[in-house]
Write an enzyme that holds these catalytic residues in place. Structure first.
Site, short mmCIF file in Angstrom:
data_model
loop_
_atom_site.label_atom_id
_atom_site.label_comp_id
_atom_site.label_asym_id
_atom_site.label_seq_id
_atom_site.Cartn_x
_atom_site.Cartn_y
_atom_site.Cartn_z
N GLU A 313 0.66 -1.12 -0.12
CA GLU A 313 0.06 0.01 -0.11
C GLU A 313 0.94 1.28 -0.11
O GLU A 313 1.61 1.40 0.90
CB GLU A 313 -0.81 -0.01 1.23
CG GLU A 313 -2.11 -0.78 1.21
CD GLU A 313 -2.87 -0.73 2.70
OE1 GLU A 313 -3.94 -0.73 2.62
OE2 GLU A 313 -2.28 -0.74 3.61
N CYS A 314 0.67 2.11 -0.91
CA CYS A 314 1.31 3.32 -0.91
C CYS A 314 2.90 3.43 -1.07
O CYS A 314 3.50 2.88 -1.82
CB CYS A 314 0.75 4.28 -0.02
SG CYS A 314 1.04 6.06 -0.50
#
Length: 441
Positions: A313-314
């Site tokens: 994630e990110c």
């Protein structure tokens, strides 16, 4: 568990300091405090945990839905819950603090910057209370905490100006040691720059009994989240200064259904024996040299190429890419799992709640399902022309503006942070359990 919301008149009014001072004061008075945060933030909750010694609950109706938010609240522990709002009380179309207070039926204590006002502080609070009717919000603004207020004549002027039905819960006086340093993505975390307990005690002049008597318990959720029996899956979770943005409920959910083992890519830790890897967001750009020089990312790429599912994630997406270039032009080789190169930018590239529609079966959603999340990043990921994506972007920026969720092997990297109430981590565990390396090829 009874609770109340500390809401602000705007961003930057001092909600976080007021919240930490309130937590410290309640703890010193013998109460066991459960902190919580409105919205998708990771940084303010880290400061809550540093004071309360307990993870802060994330409360966001966009990420979790009202029922999911109520479930998350009631999973908390303690005598009283102190919920820090986001932005100003009525700001935020998807997840305003007012909407949260209404959904949970919690009273609101308004944090008002009183540094240069007395009667005007009362006028501001009165306006915020009356605006609830205009905004069609069933919100009880019960009173105020005067932020940056001095004692004596200043405090008396504020208290005396308030109408009888707006309570004065006290003040947080100015203090030189109550400033949290900031940087891109917000403030420094509570682990990096915790506020001193003595400074919080000195600044806080709060009516504990009045605050506790105000608190009340939200409605219980109408439904209980389904919990599958714990499985034999082993999930490796990156956890260090570069991978520090994860919701407590996410780790709770993973531990309910799998064995969780943490490792530090910054320290060059070997990846634990596992069936899947979760790379949360954080600040990989600040530790890119160590990440590039250590052996963890090379091992991560080898595991991914063998078919072990990796979900990033990110910041996790960034590390899974081929390379990262800093704003100073420094170039670092990364894991090379995903066909993209990441570049850091001077200003943020996305800041919003997002909605993604799955175009194929994948690690976090099945084809046709939607995921709601949040994105906030200063980087851009330039994907290869033949890159494959898992999601069509319905709201937000994603990776290309139209697509998010880069795919390679059995792995997925996305700019969206998702909450376990979205179902994404249940799907991740199901996909790990069923993984034969074929569903995302």
């Amino acid at each position: 568990m009874n609770g109340f919301v500390l809401a602000g008149t705007s961003s930057g009014v001092g909600k976080t300091v007021a919240t930490l001072a309130t937590i410290r004061t309640l703890e010193d008075a013998g109460y066991d405090v459960q902190p919580a945060k409105a919205g998708p933030d990771f940084i303010d909750p880290s400061h809550h945990e540093a004071v309360a010694s307990r993870p802060s609950r994330t409360l966001d109706p966009w990420l979790e839905g009202v029922e999911g938010m109520r479930r998350n609240y009631h999973r908390g522990e303690g005598d009283v819950c102190v919920v820090e709002g986001m932005m100003g009380l009525y700001d935020g179309d998807a997840s305003s603090t007012a909407g949260l207070a209404e959904a949970l039926d919690l009273p609101v204590v308004l944090v008002v910057d009183a540094a240069a006002g007395m009667e005007s502080v009362a006028a501001t609070a009165l306006g915020f209370r009356r605006y609830a009717e205009l905004a069609d919000r069933d919100v009880e603004v019960a009173g105020i905490v005067a932020q940056r207020a001095h004692g004596g004549r200043h405090e008396d002027g504020i208290r005396n100006a308030l109408p009888e039905d707006l309570a004065y819960f006290g003040r947080v006086s100015p203090h030189p040691d109550l400033e949290i340093p900031d940087r891109h993505l917000g403030l420094h975390t509570g682990e990096e720059a915790p506020l001193e307990a003595d400074a919080l005690r000195t600044a806080a002049n709060l009516d504990v009994d009045r605050l506790v008597s105000l608190a009340r318990s939200p409605p219980k959720p109408r439904s209980v989240a389904e919990t599958a029996a714990g499985g034999d899956a082993r999930i490796a979770v990156a956890s260090d200064q570069a991978f520090c943005f994860r919701y407590p409920a996410t780790i709770e959910r993973l531990r309910e259904r799998a064995a969780v083992r943490t490792f530090s890519p910054v320290a060059g830790d070997p990846i634990p024996d596992c069936d899947g890897v979760y790379l949360p967001g954080g600040y990989p750009e600040l530790h890119a040299a160590d990440l590039s020089a250590g052996g963890t990312l090379a091992e991560l790429e080898a595991r991914a190429s063998e078919g072990v599912p990796v979900f990033g994630e990110c910041g996790g997406l960034m590390v899974m890419a081929e390379s990262l270039t800093t704003v100073d032009g420094e170039h670092h080789r990364l894991a090379g799992i995903l066909p993209a190169d990441v570049t850091m930018c001077e200003r943020y590239q996305a800041l919003d709640h997002v909605e993604l529609a799955a175009t194929r079966d994948g690690l976090t959603a099945r084809a046709g399902e939607t995921l709601r999340g949040h994105e906030f990043h200063y980087s851009r990921a330039d994907a290869a022309t033949d890159a494959r994506f898992a999601f069509e972007v319905r709201r937000g920026e994603g990776i290309t503006g139209d697509a998010d969720g880069l795919l390679e092997y059995a792995s997925l990297g996305t700019y969206a942070h998702v909450h376990p109430e979205s179902g994404a981590f249940d799907r991740f565990l199901e996909a790990v359990a069923a993984n034969g390396g074929g569903y995302s090829r």
